[in-house]
Design an enzyme around this catalytic site. Structure first.
Site, PDB file in Angstrom:
ATOM      1  N   LYS A 176       0.771  -1.156   0.024  1.00 38.08           N
ATOM      2  CA  LYS A 176       0.094  -0.036  -0.172  1.00 38.08           C
ATOM      3  C   LYS A 176       0.864   1.289   0.085  1.00 38.08           C
ATOM      4  O   LYS A 176       2.051   1.328   0.302  1.00 38.08           O
ATOM      5  CB  LYS A 176      -0.904  -0.203   1.207  1.00 38.08           C
ATOM      6  CG  LYS A 176      -0.266   0.026   2.652  1.00 38.08           C
ATOM      7  CD  LYS A 176      -1.144   0.127   3.788  1.00 38.08           C
ATOM      8  CE  LYS A 176      -0.445   0.196   5.057  1.00 38.08           C
ATOM      9  NZ  LYS A 176      -1.412   0.166   6.227  1.00 38.08           N
ATOM     10  N   TYR A 214      17.735  29.351   7.262  1.00 41.65           N
ATOM     11  CA  TYR A 214      16.929  29.930   7.871  1.00 41.65           C
ATOM     12  C   TYR A 214      17.092  29.993   9.428  1.00 41.65           C
ATOM     13  O   TYR A 214      17.360  29.037  10.089  1.00 41.65           O
ATOM     14  CB  TYR A 214      15.650  29.465   7.491  1.00 41.65           C
ATOM     15  CG  TYR A 214      15.212  29.583   5.953  1.00 41.65           C
ATOM     16  CD1 TYR A 214      14.929  30.831   5.454  1.00 41.65           C
ATOM     17  CD2 TYR A 214      15.212  28.614   5.383  1.00 41.65           C
ATOM     18  CE1 TYR A 214      14.743  31.063   4.106  1.00 41.65           C
ATOM     19  CE2 TYR A 214      14.731  28.836   4.032  1.00 41.65           C
ATOM     20  CZ  TYR A 214      14.545  29.980   3.164  1.00 41.65           C
ATOM     21  OH  TYR A 214      14.279  30.112   1.923  1.00 41.65           O
TER      22      TYR A 214
END
Length: 360
Positions: free
Chosen positions: A33, A253
């Site tokens: 899956k 950042y």
């Protein structure tokens, strides 16, 4: 071309399936899956089909993708069907379905199937997600087993805390499953990856290995058994820029990292949009040309930065490994406070390259 890539070792996938089947002592559905946990469901199923007893997916869309690719082995829908009209597709494409809710039991009983269906009846033994209560489970068994549209029933449940080896919940669920299924003559399915690797006393006819197929350890610590798993996915990229920073200068950042010494900084073409964890802490190991270098600064959307000070020969173009045999995906996930499932399934933008033919 951008150098980020995921290498998929199909020989390792086959090895891990064989280990799962050996540990289960019976048959094993390979869980593919979510695009085989990010590894590519079609290629993985094609690689396993010559020896796999069948496959398990989440929904009919995933099953039809495999059928359209020529996969003919049994395919189980782990969440069953979501709409009544899906039953016709289940019959047409010879799929197996889980039945886990009262409305699914009613819909199946009303369906006039052109061929008998194989149904996996799911008990809620304590996870309290999907599954019938013990009373509804027994009633569904009695109701469905004599219907002409039912070929056979497999009895199943799902373990909620099998990855916690000191927890008694798994034994309690196994007892509840055995008591509820007592007297029902049918095949059973209980063990998932942690159930196979950590609970050898549990026995059933069908196991459902998922995470372990892809070489990831479901437990916080390694064991003799998990050491036998082989990583299927290796995520690699390259250094695309190198610069020297004086002490006191920040990187990235938010200036989350500030150099305490003159620091050689390498920029790697890999970011959180590729699936690398955005909040990986400073010091997370990154393999640069086989040498461990620490991650520094915040991970950006498309790039991350590493400290190359102790690796003076690294330069633009030097290969980088983000996870694989080292660091292992489970180890990286634990350091970043995420799960290995998230890392593997989150690799959306990185192209996959397969190391061996699908039908080898």
């Amino acid at each position: 071309m951008r150098p980020a890539q995921a290498l998929i070792d199909l020989d390792a996938l086959r090895h891990n399936y064989r280990l799962a089947r050996q540990l289960g002592g019976g048959k094993a559905l390979a869980v593919v899956k979510a695009d085989a946990y990010g590894h590519g469901a079609v290629r993985c199923a094609q690689a396993l089909e010559p020896e796999a007893d069948g496959f398990a997916v989440a929904c009919i869309e995933e099953a039809l993708e495999l059928r359209q690719a020529g996969v003919r082995a049994p395919i189980l829908l782990l969440e069953g069907f979501f709409e009544h009209d899906e039953l016709a597709l289940i019959a047409e494409h010879d799929l197996w379905t889980v039945v886990a809710t009262p409305w699914q039991v009613r819909a199946l009983a009303e369906f006039r199937s052109p061929r008998p269906l194989r149904v996996w009846l799911k008990l809620d033994s304590g996870m309290h997600r999907l599954g019938l209560s013990p009373e509804d489970f027994r009633a569904a068994w009695l109701h469905l087993r004599g219907l002409p549209q039912i070929d056979s029933l497999v009895l199943m449940t799902h373990l909620a805390q099998a990855d916690e080896l000191e927890c008694s919940r798994t034994d309690e669920q196994a007892v509840a499953f055995a008591l509820t299924c007592g007297g029902m003559r049918a095949e059973t399915s209980l063990r998932n990856s942690p159930g196979l690797l950590g609970w050898p006393a549990l026995r059933n006819d069908w196991s459902r290995p998922g995470l372990m197929l892809y070489g990831a350890n479901p437990f916080p610590q390694p064991s003799e058994l998990t050491a036998q798993l082989r990583p299927v996915m290796t995520v690699r990229s390259r250094i695309i820029s190198v610069r020297d920073l004086p002490a006191g200068e920040p990187v990235g950042y938010g200036a989350r990292f500030v150099a305490e010494r003159p620091t050689r900084v390498g920029v790697v073409a890999m970011g959180y949009a590729d699936g690398y964890p955005q909040f990986a802490p400073n010091g997370t190991p990154v393999l640069v040309d086989g040498k461990v270098c620490p991650l520094i600064g915040r991970v950006s959307m498309d790039m991350l930065t590493v400290d190359l000070t102790e690796h003076p020969h690294a330069d633009v173009g030097t290969p980088v490994q983000l996870w694989g045999d080292a660091p292992q995906v489970s180890t990286l996930a634990a350091q970043c406070n995420v799960s290995a499932y998230q890392l593997l399934c989150g690799l959306k933008r990185v192209p996959r390259h397969y190391s061996t033919p699908a039908h080898a």
